[in-house]
Design a protein around this motif. Structure first.
Motif, short mmCIF file in Angstrom:
data_model
loop_
_atom_site.label_atom_id
_atom_site.label_comp_id
_atom_site.label_asym_id
_atom_site.label_seq_id
_atom_site.Cartn_x
_atom_site.Cartn_y
_atom_site.Cartn_z
N CYS A 164 26.24 62.09 -8.73
CA CYS A 164 26.20 63.54 -8.57
C CYS A 164 26.86 64.02 -7.28
CB CYS A 164 24.75 64.04 -8.62
SG CYS A 164 24.01 63.98 -10.26
N LYS A 165 27.25 63.11 -6.41
CA LYS A 165 27.99 63.51 -5.22
C LYS A 165 29.26 64.22 -5.68
CE LYS A 165 28.52 61.03 -1.57
NZ LYS A 165 28.89 59.97 -0.62
N PRO A 166 29.56 65.38 -5.15
CA PRO A 166 30.72 66.15 -5.63
C PRO A 166 32.01 65.35 -5.74
CG PRO A 166 29.43 67.50 -4.16
CD PRO A 166 28.82 66.12 -4.11
N GLU A 167 32.34 64.57 -4.70
CA GLU A 167 33.60 63.82 -4.75
C GLU A 167 33.61 62.78 -5.87
OE1 GLU A 167 31.45 62.18 -0.98
OE2 GLU A 167 31.45 63.99 -2.22
N ASN A 168 32.44 62.19 -6.16
CA ASN A 168 32.36 61.22 -7.24
C ASN A 168 32.40 61.89 -8.61
OD1 ASN A 168 32.14 59.26 -5.27
ND2 ASN A 168 29.91 59.15 -5.38
N ALA A 169 31.74 63.04 -8.71
CA ALA A 169 31.77 63.80 -9.96
C ALA A 169 33.19 64.24 -10.29
CB ALA A 169 30.85 65.01 -9.85
N ILE A 170 33.93 64.62 -9.28
CA ILE A 170 35.33 65.02 -9.48
C ILE A 170 36.16 63.84 -9.98
CG2 ILE A 170 37.43 65.75 -8.28
CD1 ILE A 170 35.55 67.40 -6.42
N ARG A 171 35.99 62.71 -9.36
CA ARG A 171 36.73 61.52 -9.76
C ARG A 171 36.41 61.12 -11.20
NH1 ARG A 171 35.90 57.11 -5.10
NH2 ARG A 171 36.77 55.80 -6.77
N ASN A 172 35.13 61.15 -11.55
CA ASN A 172 34.75 60.78 -12.92
C ASN A 172 35.33 61.76 -13.93
OD1 ASN A 172 33.23 58.41 -12.60
ND2 ASN A 172 31.41 59.56 -11.99
N PHE A 208 38.01 63.72 -13.71
CA PHE A 208 39.46 63.58 -13.82
C PHE A 208 39.85 62.28 -14.51
CE2 PHE A 208 41.20 66.65 -10.38
CZ PHE A 208 40.34 67.64 -10.83
N GLU A 209 39.04 61.24 -14.33
CA GLU A 209 39.34 59.95 -14.93
C GLU A 209 39.12 59.97 -16.44
OE1 GLU A 209 40.35 55.96 -15.47
OE2 GLU A 209 40.65 57.23 -13.71
N VAL A 210 38.01 60.53 -16.90
CA VAL A 210 37.68 60.47 -18.32
C VAL A 210 38.19 61.68 -19.10
CG1 VAL A 210 35.61 59.14 -17.75
CG2 VAL A 210 35.39 61.60 -18.14
N GLY A 211 38.55 62.76 -18.41
CA GLY A 211 39.13 63.92 -19.08
C GLY A 211 38.14 64.88 -19.67
N TYR A 212 36.88 64.79 -19.26
CA TYR A 212 35.87 65.73 -19.73
C TYR A 212 35.33 66.55 -18.56
CZ TYR A 212 35.58 64.11 -24.56
OH TYR A 212 35.86 63.83 -25.87
N SER A 213 34.68 67.66 -18.89
CA SER A 213 34.16 68.55 -17.85
C SER A 213 32.86 68.00 -17.26
CB SER A 213 33.89 69.94 -18.43
OG SER A 213 35.06 70.46 -19.00
N SER A 214 32.77 68.00 -15.96
CA SER A 214 31.59 67.51 -15.27
C SER A 214 30.49 68.57 -15.26
CB SER A 214 31.94 67.13 -13.82
OG SER A 214 30.78 66.82 -13.09
N SER A 215 29.26 68.12 -15.16
CA SER A 215 28.11 69.03 -15.04
C SER A 215 27.92 69.50 -13.60
CB SER A 215 26.83 68.32 -15.51
OG SER A 215 26.90 68.02 -16.89
N ASN A 216 28.77 69.02 -12.72
CA ASN A 216 28.67 69.35 -11.30
C ASN A 216 29.20 70.75 -11.04
OD1 ASN A 216 29.57 69.31 -8.34
ND2 ASN A 216 28.49 67.35 -8.51
#
Length: 438
Positions: A312-320, A322-330
């Motif tokens: 849930c850390k913003p920088e990790n949520a962003i990476r995930n 962008f990597e998988v191509g789906y929208s984050s809940s962050n």
């Protein structure tokens, strides 16, 4: 990926040789649904935060029910899993989840500090019928919505204002339908119950929509089965994953698709000069969510909590994301900044990011405008016997759904097999068959 699989196998061997599960974290997630580099980074971060080492055993699944069966029937000791909304609801009902405590000592609580208020509110609609708050047992990871991916040069956008485009003769033989019975059934429920889910002023009654998602009555199921059967000659395929490629190659013009798949297809198609777009019918649609949970049989609850917090850390949520191509809940400011793209017209994202996000330039396929979300609702879990009735209905719908092109393909395949057998007999040679590697 090979390196990652090797790492996972080595970690599993370590589990087998060690009874100390306090240093092992078993994660069970969807395939291709994470930035793999974050796994090793979590191990280092966890030791920095707690002073304790941890080794991640990372395994993947492709079907919600496969994951659930391993936990429910096999009592597998996974520490963190990532089910979809209706499965979270089922696990909550069946007392298969542990609460996710947010006390991390001196480590910041990224869970409550960065999740979008929209996601939190939606997860509160997940219910066990006994008063449990699902937000205490699950944390949003990715989300999306349902609509039509379409060929902008072949399809009139006006036709996509209604789910009844599935019966539009203009697109006969060029329509793909997602091979996902609940997702298709739910959209058509909304289509057939417009009077019940609308307020007097024409706006959507979200409570009525939410209630409708429990409707698995014989009457509704028969109505939707008849509707699908009446239009199946227009359908060129029932796809689980090939729809994106078919649309990119213009083998189909309309595909009932999830937003994340649509975003990927639109980008891929643009590279080969094909213009695709995405539309959500004005009669409403469903949103879906995947979230982290800690199963009842988890052995390392502490590391599981920290893993969820780390993701849930913003920088990790962003990476995930962008990597998988789906929208984050962050819903953090960092996420909002990361998704801004001035090539898109501004839309209202206040529902997701709060005040100040009323005119943001982002990809509307990844983050829908507020007006779209106001006509979207979440699916709910059903009793097992009702789900079985739906699957049986779906099988009947698809069972006879073979148009002329399908018969041609089957005929060619049969002819090829016959010719192959004849040639084998004539040659008089016998060879051992080789196993195909998938």
């Amino acid at each position: 990926m090979k390196k990652f699989l090797g790492f996972a196998i080595a970690a599993m061997m370590m589990v087998a040789c060690s009874s100390d599960r306090s240093q092992i974290l078993k994660v069970y997630n969807w395939s291709s649904y994470i930035d793999e580099d974050l796994i090793g980074e979590f191990e280092q971060w966890y030791e920095e935060q707690t002073g304790e080492p941890v080794q991640v055993v990372y395994q993947v699944f492709d079907i919600n029910e496969t994951m659930l069966s391993k936990i429910e029937k096999g009592h597998e000791d996974f520490d963190v899993v990532c089910p979809s909304d209706y499965i979270i609801e089922r696990m909550l009902k069946n007392d298969l989840l542990l609460p996710i405590e947010r006390d991390f000592g001196e480590t910041p609580n990224y869970i409550d500090g960065s999740l979008s208020p929209y996601i939190v509110d939606q997860f509160r609609h997940i219910t066990d019928g006994k008063g449990k708050d699902a937000t205490e047992y699950s944390v949003g990871y990715m989300w999306g919505f349902t609509g039509f991916l379409y060929n902008a040069s072949k399809v009139d956008p006006e036709d996509l204002r209604t789910w009844d485009v599935l019966h539009n003769e203009k697109y006969s033989g060029m329509i793909l339908i997602k091979d996902a019975p609940r997702d298709v059934y739910s959209q058509l429920l909304l289509y057939f119950h417009q009077d019940e889910i609308r307020n007097e002023d024409g706006s959507f009654n979200l409570e009525a929509m939410d209630s409708l998602m429990y409707d698995c009555s014989e009457a509704s199921m028969k109505q939707i089965e008849d509707y699908l059967c009446a239009g199946r000659d227009l359908v060129c395929g029932w796809e689980a994953d090939f729809g994106k490629e078919s649309m990119t190659q213009e083998k189909a013009w309309i595909d009932l698709a999830w937003s994340g798949d649509a975003a990927w297809a639109i980008d891929e198609a643009a590279e080969v000069g094909v213009e695709l777009d995405y539309a959500v019918p004005e009669e409403g649609a469903t949103v879906w969510f995947d979230g982290w949970v800690i199963p009842k049989y988890a052995k390392n609850v502490k590391a599981a909590r920290y893993f969820i917090n780390f993701m849930c850390k913003p920088e990790n949520a962003i990476r995930n994301s962008f990597e998988v191509g789906y929208s984050s809940s962050n819903g953090s400011p960092e996420m909002l900044e990361a998704i801004i793209d001035e090539s898109y017209p501004p839309i209202d994202l206040t529902y997701f990011f709060g005040e100040g996000a009323d005119s943001v330039c982002v990809n509307p396929v990844m983050f829908a405008d507020k007006k779209v979300i106001e006509r979207c609702c979440m699916e709910h879990d059903w009793a097992p016997e009702d789900t079985e009735r739906l699957i049986a209905m779906w099988s009947r719908v698809k069972g006879d759904a073979m148009g002329f092109s399908t018969y041609v393909i089957l005929g060619v395949a049969v002819l090829a097999i016959i010719m192959f057998v004849v040639m084998k007999v004539l040659s008089g040679k016998r060879k051992k068959s080789k196993k195909r590697r998938r």
